[in-house]
Design a protein around this motif. Structure first.
Motif, PDB file in Angstrom:
ATOM      1  N   VAL A 170     -51.515 108.878  -9.188  1.00  0.00           N
ATOM      2  CA  VAL A 170     -50.151 107.877  -9.257  1.00  0.00           C
ATOM      3  C   VAL A 170     -49.328 108.253  -8.211  1.00  0.00           C
ATOM      4  O   VAL A 170     -48.803 107.219  -7.727  1.00  0.00           O
ATOM      5  CB  VAL A 170     -49.788 107.904 -10.878  1.00  0.00           C
ATOM      6  N   VAL A 171     -48.918 109.255  -8.097  1.00  0.00           N
ATOM      7  CA  VAL A 171     -47.763 109.862  -7.004  1.00  0.00           C
ATOM      8  C   VAL A 171     -48.343 109.615  -5.659  1.00  0.00           C
ATOM      9  O   VAL A 171     -47.736 108.551  -4.922  1.00  0.00           O
ATOM     10  CB  VAL A 171     -47.449 111.382  -7.032  1.00  0.00           C
ATOM     11  N   GLY A 172     -49.555 109.585  -5.480  1.00  0.00           N
ATOM     12  CA  GLY A 172     -50.285 109.248  -4.207  1.00  0.00           C
ATOM     13  C   GLY A 172     -50.219 107.875  -3.881  1.00  0.00           C
ATOM     14  O   GLY A 172     -49.900 107.330  -2.727  1.00  0.00           O
ATOM     15  N   ASP A 173     -50.727 106.871  -4.828  1.00  0.00           N
ATOM     16  CA  ASP A 173     -50.849 105.619  -4.618  1.00  0.00           C
ATOM     17  C   ASP A 173     -49.059 105.175  -4.358  1.00  0.00           C
ATOM     18  O   ASP A 173     -49.051 104.187  -3.439  1.00  0.00           O
ATOM     19  CB  ASP A 173     -51.509 104.866  -5.767  1.00  0.00           C
ATOM     20  N   LEU A 174     -48.523 105.517  -5.297  1.00  0.00           N
ATOM     21  CA  LEU A 174     -47.021 104.918  -5.059  1.00  0.00           C
ATOM     22  C   LEU A 174     -46.302 105.387  -4.004  1.00  0.00           C
ATOM     23  O   LEU A 174     -45.735 104.568  -3.267  1.00  0.00           O
ATOM     24  CB  LEU A 174     -46.343 105.440  -6.402  1.00  0.00           C
ATOM     25  N   THR A 175     -46.503 106.420  -3.597  1.00  0.00           N
ATOM     26  CA  THR A 175     -45.736 107.303  -2.453  1.00  0.00           C
ATOM     27  C   THR A 175     -46.327 106.502  -1.218  1.00  0.00           C
ATOM     28  O   THR A 175     -45.640 106.282  -0.389  1.00  0.00           O
ATOM     29  CB  THR A 175     -45.661 108.666  -2.269  1.00  0.00           C
ATOM     30  N   VAL A 231     -60.588 114.088  -4.974  1.00  0.00           N
ATOM     31  CA  VAL A 231     -61.907 114.064  -4.653  1.00  0.00           C
ATOM     32  C   VAL A 231     -62.061 112.512  -4.239  1.00  0.00           C
ATOM     33  O   VAL A 231     -62.868 111.927  -3.895  1.00  0.00           O
ATOM     34  CB  VAL A 231     -63.021 114.394  -5.662  1.00  0.00           C
ATOM     35  N   ASP A 232     -60.769 111.614  -4.479  1.00  0.00           N
ATOM     36  CA  ASP A 232     -61.200 110.304  -4.543  1.00  0.00           C
ATOM     37  C   ASP A 232     -59.622 109.528  -3.964  1.00  0.00           C
ATOM     38  O   ASP A 232     -59.563 109.023  -2.960  1.00  0.00           O
ATOM     39  CB  ASP A 232     -61.312 109.912  -5.942  1.00  0.00           C
ATOM     40  N   SER A 233     -58.700 109.817  -4.913  1.00  0.00           N
ATOM     41  CA  SER A 233     -57.508 108.442  -4.433  1.00  0.00           C
ATOM     42  C   SER A 233     -56.971 108.859  -3.364  1.00  0.00           C
ATOM     43  O   SER A 233     -56.253 108.257  -2.492  1.00  0.00           O
ATOM     44  CB  SER A 233     -56.385 108.658  -5.631  1.00  0.00           C
ATOM     45  N   SER A 234     -56.673 110.193  -2.660  1.00  0.00           N
ATOM     46  CA  SER A 234     -56.166 110.515  -1.351  1.00  0.00           C
ATOM     47  C   SER A 234     -56.728 110.276  -0.197  1.00  0.00           C
ATOM     48  O   SER A 234     -56.433 110.652   0.992  1.00  0.00           O
ATOM     49  CB  SER A 234     -55.648 112.066  -1.395  1.00  0.00           C
ATOM     50  N   ILE A 235     -58.240 109.924  -0.590  1.00  0.00           N
ATOM     51  CA  ILE A 235     -58.944 109.754   0.576  1.00  0.00           C
ATOM     52  C   ILE A 235     -59.168 108.236   0.754  1.00  0.00           C
ATOM     53  O   ILE A 235     -59.336 107.396  -0.293  1.00  0.00           O
ATOM     54  CB  ILE A 235     -60.402 110.391   0.378  1.00  0.00           C
ATOM     55  N   GLY A 236     -59.207 107.762   2.116  1.00  0.00           N
ATOM     56  CA  GLY A 236     -59.687 106.265   2.321  1.00  0.00           C
ATOM     57  C   GLY A 236     -58.519 105.340   2.579  1.00  0.00           C
ATOM     58  O   GLY A 236     -58.824 104.033   2.854  1.00  0.00           O
ATOM     59  N   GLY A 237     -57.240 105.907   2.199  1.00  0.00           N
ATOM     60  CA  GLY A 237     -56.229 105.023   2.684  1.00  0.00           C
ATOM     61  C   GLY A 237     -55.533 103.857   1.908  1.00  0.00           C
ATOM     62  O   GLY A 237     -54.856 103.013   2.156  1.00  0.00           O
ATOM     63  N   LYS A 238     -56.189 103.854   0.738  1.00  0.00           N
ATOM     64  CA  LYS A 238     -55.824 102.659  -0.115  1.00  0.00           C
ATOM     65  C   LYS A 238     -54.493 103.218  -0.744  1.00  0.00           C
ATOM     66  O   LYS A 238     -54.540 104.104  -1.745  1.00  0.00           O
ATOM     67  CB  LYS A 238     -56.800 102.337  -1.246  1.00  0.00           C
ATOM     68  N   VAL A 239     -53.538 102.418  -0.829  1.00  0.00           N
ATOM     69  CA  VAL A 239     -52.133 102.754  -1.706  1.00  0.00           C
ATOM     70  C   VAL A 239     -51.862 101.513  -2.340  1.00  0.00           C
ATOM     71  O   VAL A 239     -52.153 100.464  -1.724  1.00  0.00           O
ATOM     72  CB  VAL A 239     -51.288 103.310  -0.804  1.00  0.00           C
ATOM     73  N   GLY A 240     -51.090 101.610  -3.373  1.00  0.00           N
ATOM     74  CA  GLY A 240     -50.611 100.490  -4.011  1.00  0.00           C
ATOM     75  C   GLY A 240     -49.988 100.622  -5.564  1.00  0.00           C
ATOM     76  O   GLY A 240     -49.985 102.027  -5.782  1.00  0.00           O
TER      77      GLY A 240
END
Ligand SMILES: NC(=O)c1ccc[n+]([C@@H]2O[C@H](COP(=O)([O-])OP(=O)(O)OC[C@H]3O[C@@H](n4cnc5c(N)ncnc54)[C@H](O)[C@@H]3O)[C@@H](O)[C@H]2O)c1
Length: 337
Positions: free
Chosen positions: A101-106, A130-139
């Motif tokens: 959540v913090v990663g996507d929002l920030t 393992v997933d959300s911090s990898i690959g550059g998708k944010v939102g």
């Protein structure tokens, strides 16, 4: 230390209490101020540790409420206002310290504030590592659905320290295992078999899961074809999260039901064997990710019509015929009965 190279940035994985973080940051960033967005839980646990890890810098925190509801326009605006009020400038660095959540929002704040500021991910949940911090998708999410507003935005660096996982609750740990099981199912038999027989994971398994995602992101960075394989379980998973107002099921739990639904559709299409369905179901039950009676495809049918991946030619849907083998189909009404 393990090191994974992405085209424009590096992923460091090391279990050493943030010991080398400052060294890596100093190589890439030459100002004094660092702005950190985190949530209340992570702030309570790791505020001091982060300050100690970055003695050279002036570290300024913005703290949000934990949970999916913070991936909202309101929190996005609040964070931006607070950063501006705290004198963040275009040349300053933003760190996301927290879960997905913090990663996507920030990341979304970083990609839009002043048309883009420097950004580092320090993921603190297994799911984020393992997933959300990898690959550059944010939102962020909108009322109409999950992740509807976002961008592709690469960090300067991703710093993964498995020591963060020691303070995760059992439920949050399992939440991350769900994305790892997905990674194993779509792209790594060895990882899948490890997860079947072990409840805990270490650096090796974290690296394996990242490698599955990395391989697909490198072939298809902007999600037109192969990267969609990562959505295995997510079409129904997102529908489940939305229908239950992001309260009842964690992301990993929702995608676990979603994976079983996708395997069921694979079975209807005579692509997936019943034995694989049974095996995955037992694994997800054992890890507490799903409960019986299972959620039913039919009850989420209306939600998936609004999925953003519903293109003009129909909804591309991912099935897994065998462990490590993945296939994209166009979903038919008959699949949903
Ligand atoms: N961008 C992507 O590619 C991508 C991929 C997968 C998932 N996601 C997104 O990730 C989000 C889910 O991420 P999540 O599961 O990490 O949720 P989260 O960020 O809400 O974190 C889960 C909970 O764990 C707490 N927490 C975080 N680190 C902790 C630690 N070390 N110790 C104790 N508690 C800790 C948080 O405060 C929170 O309460 C969803 O919004 C999902 O859409 C994004």
């Amino acid at each position: 230390m393990t090191f994974i190279k992405m085209p424009d940035y590096d992923i460091y994985i090391e279990s050493n209490e943030l010991l080398n973080l400052q060294k890596y940051v100093k190589e890439l960033y030459h100002e004094k101020k660092i702005y950190v967005v985190t949530d209340e839980n992570v702030n309570q646990l790791y505020h001091q540790k982060l300050i100690h890890a970055l003695p050279f810098f002036e570290v300024i925190f913005v703290v949000i409420k934990p949970g999916e509801h913070s991936k909202s326009i309101e929190t996005y605006q609040k964070v931006i206002s607070e950063l501006i009020q705290k004198q963040m400038k275009r040349n300053h660095l933003l760190i996301a310290l927290g879960g997905g959540v913090v990663g996507d929002l920030t990341g979304f704040v970083a990609s839009t504030l002043y048309r883009g500021v420097k950004f580092i991910q320090i993921p603190t949940t297994l799911l984020a590592q393992v997933d959300s911090s990898i690959g550059g998708k944010v939102g962020i999410d909108l009322e109409q659905g999950k992740n509807l507003l976002g961008s592709f935005y690469r960090p300067l660096l991703v710093y993964i320290d498995p020591a963060f996982l020691e303070t995760l609750s059992k439920r949050e740990y399992a939440n991350g295992l769900a994305e790892m099981i997905k990674a194993g199912l779509i792209g790594d038999k060895k990882l899948y078999h490890h997860l079947k027989s072990n409840e805990k994971v270490g650096v090796d398994e974290i690296v394996m899961a990242i490698q599955v995602k990395r391989a697909l992101v490198l072939i298809d960075p902007y999600d037109h074809k192969e990267r969609m394989y990562l959505n295995f379980g997510h079409t129904f998973g997102h529908a489940i999260e939305k229908k239950h107002h992001y309260d009842t099921y964690k992301h990993g739990e929702a995608i676990s039901y979603g994976m079983l639904m996708a395997l069921e559709i694979g079975m209807k299409r005579h692509e997936t064997h019943f034995e694989l369905y049974q095996e995955v179901k037992s694994l997800l039950l054992e890890r507490g990710l799903v409960k019986e009676p299972l959620l039913k495809i039919f009850d989420y049918k209306d939600e998936i019509v609004h999925d953003k991946k519903y293109l003009s030619e129909g909804l591309h849907f991912v099935i897994v015929p065998k462990v490590g083998e993945v296939k994209s189909i166009i979903l038919e009404d008959s699949d949903l009965l």
